[in-house]
Design a protein around this motif. Structure first.
Motif, PDB file in Angstrom:
ATOM      1  N   PHE A 370      21.648  22.496 -57.192  1.00  0.00           N
ATOM      2  CA  PHE A 370      20.214  22.801 -57.246  1.00  0.00           C
ATOM      3  C   PHE A 370      19.370  21.561 -57.542  1.00  0.00           C
ATOM      4  N   LEU A 371      19.961  20.570 -58.222  1.00  0.00           N
ATOM      5  CA  LEU A 371      19.189  19.392 -58.626  1.00  0.00           C
ATOM      6  C   LEU A 371      18.596  18.621 -57.449  1.00  0.00           C
ATOM      7  N   PRO A 372      19.335  18.339 -56.350  1.00  0.00           N
ATOM      8  CA  PRO A 372      18.706  17.586 -55.239  1.00  0.00           C
ATOM      9  C   PRO A 372      17.468  18.267 -54.673  1.00  0.00           C
ATOM     10  N   TRP A 373      17.521  19.581 -54.484  1.00  0.00           N
ATOM     11  CA  TRP A 373      16.340  20.278 -53.969  1.00  0.00           C
ATOM     12  C   TRP A 373      15.181  20.177 -54.956  1.00  0.00           C
ATOM     13  N   LEU A 374      15.465  20.367 -56.238  1.00  0.00           N
ATOM     14  CA  LEU A 374      14.412  20.279 -57.246  1.00  0.00           C
ATOM     15  C   LEU A 374      13.805  18.889 -57.299  1.00  0.00           C
ATOM     16  N   LEU A 375      14.653  17.851 -57.199  1.00  0.00           N
ATOM     17  CA  LEU A 375      14.133  16.489 -57.233  1.00  0.00           C
ATOM     18  C   LEU A 375      13.250  16.213 -56.028  1.00  0.00           C
ATOM     19  N   ASP A 376      13.657  16.674 -54.858  1.00  0.00           N
ATOM     20  CA  ASP A 376      12.818  16.498 -53.667  1.00  0.00           C
ATOM     21  C   ASP A 376      11.457  17.151 -53.848  1.00  0.00           C
ATOM     22  N   ALA A 377      11.474  18.391 -54.353  1.00  0.00           N
ATOM     23  CA  ALA A 377      10.211  19.117 -54.511  1.00  0.00           C
ATOM     24  C   ALA A 377       9.307  18.433 -55.526  1.00  0.00           C
ATOM     25  N   VAL A 378       9.867  17.984 -56.651  1.00  0.00           N
ATOM     26  CA  VAL A 378       9.052  17.349 -57.685  1.00  0.00           C
ATOM     27  C   VAL A 378       8.534  16.004 -57.221  1.00  0.00           C
ATOM     28  N   VAL A 379       9.358  15.218 -56.546  1.00  0.00           N
ATOM     29  CA  VAL A 379       8.920  13.907 -56.072  1.00  0.00           C
ATOM     30  C   VAL A 379       7.819  14.055 -55.034  1.00  0.00           C
ATOM     31  N   THR A 380       7.949  15.049 -54.164  1.00  0.00           N
ATOM     32  CA  THR A 380       6.881  15.301 -53.184  1.00  0.00           C
ATOM     33  C   THR A 380       5.576  15.665 -53.883  1.00  0.00           C
ATOM     34  N   ILE A 711      12.748   9.720 -64.062  1.00  0.00           N
ATOM     35  CA  ILE A 711      12.288  10.954 -63.413  1.00  0.00           C
ATOM     36  C   ILE A 711      13.466  11.873 -63.071  1.00  0.00           C
ATOM     37  N   PRO A 712      14.512  11.388 -62.383  1.00  0.00           N
ATOM     38  CA  PRO A 712      15.633  12.301 -62.109  1.00  0.00           C
ATOM     39  C   PRO A 712      16.342  12.785 -63.368  1.00  0.00           C
ATOM     40  N   VAL A 713      16.515  11.895 -64.362  1.00  0.00           N
ATOM     41  CA  VAL A 713      17.224  12.312 -65.570  1.00  0.00           C
ATOM     42  C   VAL A 713      16.408  13.329 -66.355  1.00  0.00           C
ATOM     43  N   ALA A 714      15.081  13.168 -66.410  1.00  0.00           N
ATOM     44  CA  ALA A 714      14.250  14.148 -67.108  1.00  0.00           C
ATOM     45  C   ALA A 714      14.361  15.522 -66.449  1.00  0.00           C
ATOM     46  N   LEU A 715      14.345  15.548 -65.114  1.00  0.00           N
ATOM     47  CA  LEU A 715      14.532  16.823 -64.424  1.00  0.00           C
ATOM     48  C   LEU A 715      15.925  17.382 -64.684  1.00  0.00           C
ATOM     49  N   GLY A 716      16.927  16.494 -64.618  1.00  0.00           N
ATOM     50  CA  GLY A 716      18.299  16.950 -64.840  1.00  0.00           C
ATOM     51  C   GLY A 716      18.502  17.506 -66.236  1.00  0.00           C
ATOM     52  N   LEU A 717      17.932  16.845 -67.259  1.00  0.00           N
ATOM     53  CA  LEU A 717      18.098  17.331 -68.626  1.00  0.00           C
ATOM     54  C   LEU A 717      17.377  18.659 -68.841  1.00  0.00           C
TER      55      LEU A 717
END
Length: 780
Positions: A370-380, A711-717
């Motif tokens: 789920f993390l790659p999709w979430l990172l794409d959405a947040v970065v966009t 940014i990715p680590v904050a989303l991941g945590l």
């Protein structure tokens, strides 16, 4: 040709291969350690079974082949000290494993770790526990469960088989039995292993993909000289295969080097000698075969959307939008597997254990998916929203880089996300279990109880024990009491007439002590010598007699003496509404409480003398002084210490071990994240040189690297904390425990992840500064 590319190509090619081998090797070392644990536990269990005493029973007779043994386990500070007092009844008495002969009176055989402790300044207080004893032998490895075990055999001619805790044996060694633990602990171990190994698998998959961009450019050059697409895929597979084989060798070397230091660690009072840490052949073969196959498969899988043409690679184009529909299927399947045990309760057995392992694995892998999709959405959103318009230059550089290479970032962070989620789930499970087991109010005073059987310390010596222990250093108060049991006279008559044998109720617990001690056990409004109290709300199903009921105090002892059993009638004035006090387990009042004037304690059967001691909280060694005094008074006297942290002591060790393992996995993944960051910086050397030539400040680029990691680590945590709490709550429903999150441990894990981020950024800055030079634009 692919293998040649992996080991040739100059310094940059060797660096890329070395980083891949190191990343894969770290994961292989962890997998080999996991494969060695079954053999290590089995070997320790066999040594423990080999020294188990086989009792001959109460009716046995002494011979020249019998040995008297009494266990006197205790502790020293935060370590367990196991001991046995022995006396040979003949020249052919069995010898304990690890010794050449049975210690004689006044002799002591100790383990190497205990000998070193007694000889060191830290063991000076423990040495007082063995006065006038001389060490005559050291226990060999075959008599120890792990190298650091504190074990001793003490010879004594004072042992008598008439004592209830002394056993007569003719041999050592019980038949092999499976290593059994409580279902709750088994669940924690299963979830902990999954939480520690799934991130390693993600980490290995990430390490195999290092150098992907440089490899694609090289494959484009091969297309230019005539190679077709199938050939480029085979070359990429050969390059990944070479890196994985080097990783296998590197991991084996790391495992062999770390094996000896790991033997100093213990869990559940079990450990391993270096010779025990031998990976299981079947599991080793699976690792050796599966890793190269997975490496080749991952290399081919990553090229499914990469079109390598003679003039370039389409990877440089913006990636397609990631699909969401299949990602929730992994955690949903995991929940479906766990749901039957959540509804019906935790079950035991191999099938149930496999169901838990697969369910938890799918839940954790669902986080990684789920993390790659979430990172794409947040970065966009960050690039288009108001925050993106207001951000500085470093922020824009970081967001734009994440938009172009979010897959690499998410792969690097997914290991940390899975590790933190699994560790939080285990900590939530163990914290809830500890809270459910503890019945002690917070801030309760520290207590200790000295216990001795009546045969070794008659009831007449209770006051002497109380006075001697109460005068010890660090003791604030001492209360002596005599505990035993009494049977119902009505049931005894029924048995005598030949009926009622099938309905055999448990005897009533009876405690005889003065009013000061009884006030500690129960809430008494008033008390005087001669009073009797009946405790309500007894624990463990123990019953209390009724006022006026007739009790048989010593049915066995009096009949053997040829007299009628001594009886006693509960006074009609006995109070039946006395509430118990909230004390640590083992200290609460049950059944009947009586003062010495009301009941003669010498007639109770199965009686023991206990001294309850309240300890000063500012004297941590008070328990050790008490143990020394108790050992000098009676070598078989036992002393137990309690406080509000000891009620869940059985779960404290796995909690610390799993937290340490999670931190170790985080550091391992941090090393992989550093490798990935360095590899990305190498790939962007010309871009960094161009930015430097255009006058971009180094601070801006340094902050951009920090934002790219943060940014990715904050989303991941954030995702890990939510998933960990949810999974932990699900597991707590299996064992019917309350939800009590261990926030300090959760903050420690998330803080460690934050430290990993800062460390990766700091360690990558020197390479960043070195690459930011206009000379990097030169080309031939």
């Amino acid at each position: 040709m692919g293998a040649r590319f992996a080991v040739t190509g100059g310094r940059r090619g060797w660096l890329r291969t070395a980083l891949t081998a190191l990343g894969v090797g770290l994961g292989v070392a962890v997998l080999l350690l996991a494969a060695a644990l079954p053999n290590a536990v089995t070997a320790a269990k066999h040594r423990s079974d080999a020294r188990t005493i086989v009792s001959e029973g109460e009716d046995s007779r002494p011979t020249d082949r019998t040995l008297l043994v009494a266990s006197v386990d205790s502790g020293y500070r935060d370590r367990t000290v196991s001991g046995r007092v022995v006396r040979a009844e003949g020249p052919h008495a069995p010898v304990p494993p690890g010794l050449s002969r049975v210690p004689g009176p006044g002799e002591l055989a100790v383990s190497p770790a205990l000998a070193d402790l007694l000889a060191s300044p830290d063991g000076a207080l423990l040495k007082e526990r063995f006065p006038h004893l001389r060490i005559t032998a050291r226990i060999g490895d075959e008599g120890l469960t792990y190298p650091g075990e504190l074990l001793y055999y003490q010879g004594s001619d004072a042992l008598r088989h008439s004592a209830g805790d002394v056993e007569r044996v003719t041999e050592f060694g019980a038949p092999d039995s499976p290593f059994e633990l409580e279902p709750l602990v088994v669940l924690a171990i299963l979830v902990g292993c999954v939480a520690l190994l799934v991130p390693v698998a993600v980490f290995v998959a990430t390490a195999v993909r290092l150098g992907g961009e440089r490899r694609d450019l090289r494959l484009a050059a091969l297309r230019l000289v005539g190679a077709d697409r199938a050939t480029t895929r085979r070359i990429a597979a050969g390059e990944a295969l070479a890196g994985s084989l080097l990783g296998l060798l590197t991991g084996t070397a790391i495992f062999l080097a770390a094996r000896i230091p790991l033997c100093s660690l213990t869990l559940f009072d079990l450990g391993a000698f270096p010779s025990d840490l031998v990976p299981d052949p079947a599991l080793t073969a699976v690792i050796a075969l599966a890793l190269p196959v997975c490496a080749v498969g991952i290399a081919l899988f990553t090229m499914r959307r990469v079109t390598v043409e003679p003039l370039g690679v389409t990877r440089k184009a913006p990636p397609l939008r990631r699909r969401l529909w299949w990602r929730p299927l992994l955690p949903a399947t995991g929940v479906a597997l766990l749901l039957p045990q959540v509804i019906g309760g935790l079950r035991s057995g191999d099938a149930a254990g496999a169901q838990v392992i697969v369910g938890v694995s799918l839940l954790l892998l669902g986080v990684a998916a789920f993390l790659p999709w979430l990172l794409d959405a947040v970065v966009t959103w960050l690039g288009r929203g108001s925050l993106g318009r207001r951000g500085g230059q470093s922020w824009h550089l970081a967001v734009r880089r994440l938009q172009l290479t979010s897959g690499t970032a998410s792969r690097s962070i997914s290991g940390i996300t899975v590790a933190v989620a699994g560790a939080i789930a285990v900590q939530v499970l163990l914290s809830g279990a500890a809270g459910g087991l503890s019945g002690t109010p917070q801030g309760s005073p520290r207590w200790a109880v000295a216990n001795a059987w009546e045969a070794t310390a008659p009831a007449a010596r209770a006051h002497r024990m109380e006075a001697r222990l109460g005068a010890a250093e660090g003791v604030r108060a001492a209360h002596g009491l005599i505990s035993g049991y009494a049977d119902s006279a009505r049931h005894q008559r029924a048995v005598a007439h030949g009926y009622g044998q099938d309905d055999d109720p448990d005897p009533y617990p009876v405690t005889v002590a003065d009013c000061a001690a009884l006030r500690v056990l129960a809430r008494l409004t008033d008390c005087s010598d001669g009073d009797v109290f009946l405790v309500k709300d007894s624990t463990d199903g123990l019953r209390a007699p009724r006022p006026g009921e007739r009790l048989v105090l010593d049915p066995l002892g009096s009949e053997e003496a040829g007299h009628r059993p001594a009886t006693w009638t509960v006074p009609a004035t006995a109070r039946h509404t006395v509430p118990r006090r909230e004390l640590p387990p083992g200290l609460g009042a049950n059944g009947l409480l009586a003062t010495p004037k009301a009941l003669d304690a010498t007639h109770l059967h199965d009686s023991s003398v206990d001294v309850m001691l309240r300890l000063a909280p500012d004297r941590p060694d008070a328990v050790e002084h008490l143990r020394n005094i108790a050992a000098q008074a009676d070598i078989r006297a036992q002393l137990f210490a309690f406080d509000d942290s000891d009620t869940a002591e059985g779960l404290a060790t796995p909690r610390r071990a799993l937290a340490a393992g999670a931190v170790a996995v985080l550091l391992l993944i941090g090393a992989g994240l550093l490798i990935t960051t360095l590899e990305q910086l190498q790939e962007r050397a010309r871009l960094l040189s161009a930015l430097d030539a255009l006058g971009t400040p180094r601070t801006v680029l340094g902050l951009s690297v920090l934002w790219q990691t943060t940014i990715p680590v904050a989303l991941g945590l954030t995702l890990a904390v939510g998933c960990g709490l949810g999974l932990g709550t699900l597991l707590l429903h299996m064992v019917d425990r309350p939800l009590l999150p261990d926030w300090p441990t959760i903050l420690t894990l998330t803080g460690t992840a934050a430290v990993v981020i800062m460390g990766v950024t700091a360690l990558s800055l020197p390479l960043l500064w070195r690459l930011m030079r206009p000379e990097g634009l030169r080309t031939e």
